[in-house]
Write a protein that holds these residues in place. Sequence first.
Motif, PDB file in Angstrom:
ATOM      1  N   TYR A   1     -57.345 -13.289  79.658  1.00 13.53           N
ATOM      2  CA  TYR A   1     -58.548 -13.901  79.832  1.00 13.53           C
ATOM      3  C   TYR A   1     -59.302 -13.205  80.935  1.00 13.53           C
ATOM      4  CZ  TYR A   1     -62.084 -17.307  81.467  1.00 13.53           C
ATOM      5  OH  TYR A   1     -63.307 -17.912  82.035  1.00 13.53           O
ATOM      6  N   TRP A   2     -58.628 -13.039  82.170  1.00 15.84           N
ATOM      7  CA  TRP A   2     -59.324 -12.289  83.261  1.00 15.84           C
ATOM      8  C   TRP A   2     -59.469 -10.886  82.905  1.00 15.84           C
ATOM      9  CZ3 TRP A   2     -61.848 -15.089  86.505  1.00 15.84           C
ATOM     10  CH2 TRP A   2     -61.707 -16.404  86.580  1.00 15.84           C
ATOM     11  N   ILE A   3     -58.630 -10.223  82.335  1.00 10.15           N
ATOM     12  CA  ILE A   3     -58.980  -8.878  81.997  1.00 10.15           C
ATOM     13  C   ILE A   3     -59.991  -8.581  81.030  1.00 10.15           C
ATOM     14  CG2 ILE A   3     -57.852  -6.387  80.656  1.00 10.15           C
ATOM     15  CD1 ILE A   3     -55.180  -7.372  81.881  1.00 10.15           C
ATOM     16  N   HIS A   4     -60.264  -9.440  80.191  1.00 10.44           N
ATOM     17  CA  HIS A   4     -61.352  -9.371  79.118  1.00 10.44           C
ATOM     18  C   HIS A   4     -62.504  -9.840  79.856  1.00 10.44           C
ATOM     19  CE1 HIS A   4     -62.888 -11.096  74.799  1.00 10.44           C
ATOM     20  NE2 HIS A   4     -63.263  -9.626  75.441  1.00 10.44           N
ATOM     21  N   ARG A   5     -62.512 -10.823  80.809  1.00 11.92           N
ATOM     22  CA  ARG A   5     -63.961 -11.004  81.670  1.00 11.92           C
ATOM     23  C   ARG A   5     -64.185  -9.686  82.394  1.00 11.92           C
ATOM     24  NH1 ARG A   5     -64.712 -16.906  84.446  1.00 11.92           N
ATOM     25  NH2 ARG A   5     -66.452 -15.807  84.821  1.00 11.92           N
ATOM     26  N   LEU A   6     -63.363  -9.023  82.808  1.00 12.06           N
ATOM     27  CA  LEU A   6     -63.385  -7.706  83.683  1.00 12.06           C
ATOM     28  C   LEU A   6     -64.331  -6.748  82.608  1.00 12.06           C
ATOM     29  CD1 LEU A   6     -63.020  -6.018  86.303  1.00 12.06           C
ATOM     30  CD2 LEU A   6     -60.692  -5.413  85.491  1.00 12.06           C
ATOM     31  N   LEU A   7     -63.443  -6.739  81.566  1.00 12.90           N
ATOM     32  CA  LEU A   7     -64.178  -5.868  80.628  1.00 12.90           C
ATOM     33  C   LEU A   7     -65.607  -6.059  80.269  1.00 12.90           C
ATOM     34  CD1 LEU A   7     -60.979  -4.957  78.354  1.00 12.90           C
ATOM     35  CD2 LEU A   7     -61.946  -3.321  79.832  1.00 12.90           C
ATOM     36  N   HIS A   8     -65.902  -7.231  80.520  1.00 10.48           N
ATOM     37  CA  HIS A   8     -67.127  -7.591  80.065  1.00 10.48           C
ATOM     38  C   HIS A   8     -68.455  -7.540  81.398  1.00 10.48           C
ATOM     39  CE1 HIS A   8     -67.934  -9.043  75.900  1.00 10.48           C
ATOM     40  NE2 HIS A   8     -66.526  -9.176  75.989  1.00 10.48           N
ATOM     41  N   THR A   9     -67.833  -6.979  82.314  1.00  5.64           N
ATOM     42  CA  THR A   9     -68.733  -6.381  83.590  1.00  5.64           C
ATOM     43  C   THR A   9     -69.638  -5.309  83.016  1.00  5.64           C
ATOM     44  OG1 THR A   9     -67.013  -5.120  84.441  1.00  5.64           O
ATOM     45  CG2 THR A   9     -67.324  -7.430  85.366  1.00  5.64           C
ATOM     46  N   GLN A  10     -70.750  -4.857  83.610  1.00  6.38           N
ATOM     47  CA  GLN A  10     -71.489  -3.611  83.225  1.00  6.38           C
ATOM     48  C   GLN A  10     -70.606  -2.554  82.962  1.00  6.38           C
ATOM     49  OE1 GLN A  10     -74.820  -3.144  85.536  1.00  6.38           O
ATOM     50  NE2 GLN A  10     -75.720  -1.421  83.838  1.00  6.38           N
ATOM     51  N   TRP A  11     -69.873  -2.199  84.125  1.00  4.57           N
ATOM     52  CA  TRP A  11     -69.124  -0.892  84.158  1.00  4.57           C
ATOM     53  C   TRP A  11     -68.023  -0.969  83.131  1.00  4.57           C
ATOM     54  CZ3 TRP A  11     -64.140   0.788  84.544  1.00  4.57           C
ATOM     55  CH2 TRP A  11     -64.078   2.119  84.730  1.00  4.57           C
ATOM     56  N   GLY A  12     -67.373  -2.088  83.086  1.00  4.74           N
ATOM     57  CA  GLY A  12     -66.087  -2.016  82.025  1.00  4.74           C
ATOM     58  C   GLY A  12     -66.696  -2.285  80.416  1.00  4.74           C
ATOM     59  N   TYR A  13     -67.688  -2.784  80.361  1.00 10.46           N
ATOM     60  CA  TYR A  13     -68.111  -2.863  79.021  1.00 10.46           C
ATOM     61  C   TYR A  13     -68.829  -1.378  78.518  1.00 10.46           C
ATOM     62  CZ  TYR A  13     -70.694  -4.240  74.680  1.00 10.46           C
ATOM     63  OH  TYR A  13     -70.759  -4.350  73.445  1.00 10.46           O
ATOM     64  N   GLU A  14     -69.585  -0.698  79.289  1.00 10.09           N
ATOM     65  CA  GLU A  14     -70.273   0.304  78.988  1.00 10.09           C
ATOM     66  C   GLU A  14     -69.287   1.480  78.848  1.00 10.09           C
ATOM     67  OE1 GLU A  14     -73.120   1.377  81.871  1.00 10.09           O
ATOM     68  OE2 GLU A  14     -74.770  -0.563  80.888  1.00 10.09           O
ATOM     69  N   LYS A  15     -68.256   1.426  80.044  1.00  5.59           N
ATOM     70  CA  LYS A  15     -66.996   2.531  79.743  1.00  5.59           C
ATOM     71  C   LYS A  15     -65.938   2.489  78.795  1.00  5.59           C
ATOM     72  CE  LYS A  15     -69.509   4.822  83.139  1.00  5.59           C
ATOM     73  NZ  LYS A  15     -70.260   5.850  82.865  1.00  5.59           N
ATOM     74  N   ILE A  16     -65.865   1.018  78.527  1.00  5.63           N
ATOM     75  CA  ILE A  16     -64.461   1.054  77.949  1.00  5.63           C
ATOM     76  C   ILE A  16     -64.385  -0.067  76.788  1.00  5.63           C
ATOM     77  CG2 ILE A  16     -62.204  -0.192  78.031  1.00  5.63           C
ATOM     78  CD1 ILE A  16     -62.214   0.891  81.033  1.00  5.63           C
ATOM     79  N   HIS A  17     -65.326  -1.126  76.976  1.00  3.85           N
ATOM     80  CA  HIS A  17     -64.990  -2.489  75.874  1.00  3.85           C
ATOM     81  C   HIS A  17     -66.204  -2.219  74.802  1.00  3.85           C
ATOM     82  CE1 HIS A  17     -63.405  -6.223  74.596  1.00  3.85           C
ATOM     83  NE2 HIS A  17     -64.806  -6.573  75.049  1.00  3.85           N
ATOM     84  N   ARG A  18     -67.113  -1.314  74.984  1.00  6.78           N
ATOM     85  CA  ARG A  18     -67.959  -1.481  73.923  1.00  6.78           C
ATOM     86  C   ARG A  18     -67.711  -0.933  72.526  1.00  6.78           C
ATOM     87  NH1 ARG A  18     -69.274   3.828  73.050  1.00  6.78           N
ATOM     88  NH2 ARG A  18     -68.766   5.299  74.563  1.00  6.78           N
ATOM     89  N   VAL A  19     -66.389  -0.032  72.719  1.00 10.48           N
ATOM     90  CA  VAL A  19     -65.803   0.483  71.571  1.00 10.48           C
ATOM     91  C   VAL A  19     -65.319  -0.621  70.721  1.00 10.48           C
ATOM     92  CG1 VAL A  19     -63.909   2.014  70.623  1.00 10.48           C
ATOM     93  CG2 VAL A  19     -65.430   2.760  72.977  1.00 10.48           C
ATOM     94  N   HIS A  20     -64.725  -1.556  71.366  1.00 13.32           N
ATOM     95  CA  HIS A  20     -64.207  -2.752  70.451  1.00 13.32           C
ATOM     96  C   HIS A  20     -65.227  -3.461  69.992  1.00 13.32           C
ATOM     97  CE1 HIS A  20     -61.174  -5.584  69.168  1.00 13.32           C
ATOM     98  NE2 HIS A  20     -61.734  -6.569  69.991  1.00 13.32           N
ATOM     99  N   HIS A  21     -66.204  -3.550  70.536  1.00 10.81           N
ATOM    100  CA  HIS A  21     -67.446  -4.577  70.087  1.00 10.81           C
ATOM    101  C   HIS A  21     -68.367  -3.622  69.129  1.00 10.81           C
ATOM    102  CE1 HIS A  21     -67.537  -8.282  72.019  1.00 10.81           C
ATOM    103  NE2 HIS A  21     -66.602  -7.958  72.986  1.00 10.81           N
ATOM    104  N   GLU A  22     -67.809  -2.586  68.762  1.00 13.18           N
ATOM    105  CA  GLU A  22     -68.902  -1.686  67.509  1.00 13.18           C
ATOM    106  C   GLU A  22     -68.878  -2.966  66.405  1.00 13.18           C
ATOM    107  OE1 GLU A  22     -67.468   1.992  66.601  1.00 13.18           O
ATOM    108  OE2 GLU A  22     -67.452   2.629  68.724  1.00 13.18           O
ATOM    109  N   PHE A  23     -67.821  -3.654  66.403  1.00 10.51           N
ATOM    110  CA  PHE A  23     -67.744  -4.483  64.971  1.00 10.51           C
ATOM    111  C   PHE A  23     -68.204  -6.010  65.408  1.00 10.51           C
ATOM    112  CE2 PHE A  23     -64.891  -1.151  64.021  1.00 10.51           C
ATOM    113  CZ  PHE A  23     -64.968  -0.941  62.875  1.00 10.51           C
ATOM    114  N   THR A  24     -69.522  -6.007  65.089  1.00  8.23           N
ATOM    115  CA  THR A  24     -70.143  -7.595  65.407  1.00  8.23           C
ATOM    116  C   THR A  24     -69.629  -8.602  64.587  1.00  8.23           C
ATOM    117  OG1 THR A  24     -72.152  -6.875  64.238  1.00  8.23           O
ATOM    118  CG2 THR A  24     -72.228  -6.570  66.479  1.00  8.23           C
TER     119      THR A  24
END
Length: 302
Positions: free
Chosen positions: A143-166
């Motif tokens: 849960y907390w790692i996921h929240r970290l990945l939704h910070t601006q830096w975490g999302y733009e650099k890492i997590h956006r790949v996973h969210h390619e599928f809406t």
Amino acid sequence: MIPYATAAEAEAALGRAMTWAEAAWYQYSAAMPDSWLHCHTTFILFVIYTITPLPLVVLEQFAPSVVLPYKLQPRVRLPLAASLRCYMEAACFFPLAVGFQLVSYPVAVKQILRTRMGLPLPSVREAVAQLVVYSLLEDYLSYWIHRLLHTQWGYEKIHRVHHEFTAPTGFAMSYSHWAENLLLSIPALSGPVIVPCHITTQWLWFSIRLIEGINTHSGYHFPFSPSKLIPFYGGAAYHDYHHYAGGHSQSNFAPLFTYCDYIYRTDKGYRYHKLKQAKLKSLEENNAEKKGGTTAFDIGKD
């Protein structure tokens, strides 16, 4: 490798007769190096990841009328080529994992995980208790790692790949940036590190976690969904909203159970979405009833 030359020696060491499961385990693993047993984990997960999402992918492509009534975003149809690309890009990590397991085995298994390979096998009670601990711990840390990945830096650099599928598919469960896969392996491994287990329990734990992740990314909510049976279990509908809301989503971070989102109030967007859906459904039903009533009244008046 079990340090007994014969089954009789193993039973003498146990001080009792082996169960049928222990006898089968002895026959399978007695002469097999522990490092290869450790590598079975990746092979098992690869088979599960390859097979489990296939039925829904095939049905959506070739028999959509069977499954579309249960699709959470029915207007979005993922092309078969996109599903295959998702699978191929995620599957390439599995061979790398085998190499890493072989290299890291002396430290990872013997000193950190302290995984048991031999006899006796764990009892059902022991395995269930360990799985419950692993689930709760993994859920909280993820849960907390996921929240970290939704910070601006975490999302733009890492997590956006996973969210390619809406509108996610089961194969999207492992479709992520390599750094995200590495980060999220920490919560999954934390339980076995803190509470060491037998290798068979470890296989079961990672298999359950992968199947659950594939289910939450499936994009379908069936009448027999575990979310209707298990308290605080989110399921596909819960996580599908997270993907639907997109990269700016600040809701539904929990991977399995929903208690963290409830405690930290990160389920507000989802609850509002569900309330809005319920109101729209009620309005549509009322309009349908009014139209039906008007028609019948007019016919009777004529």
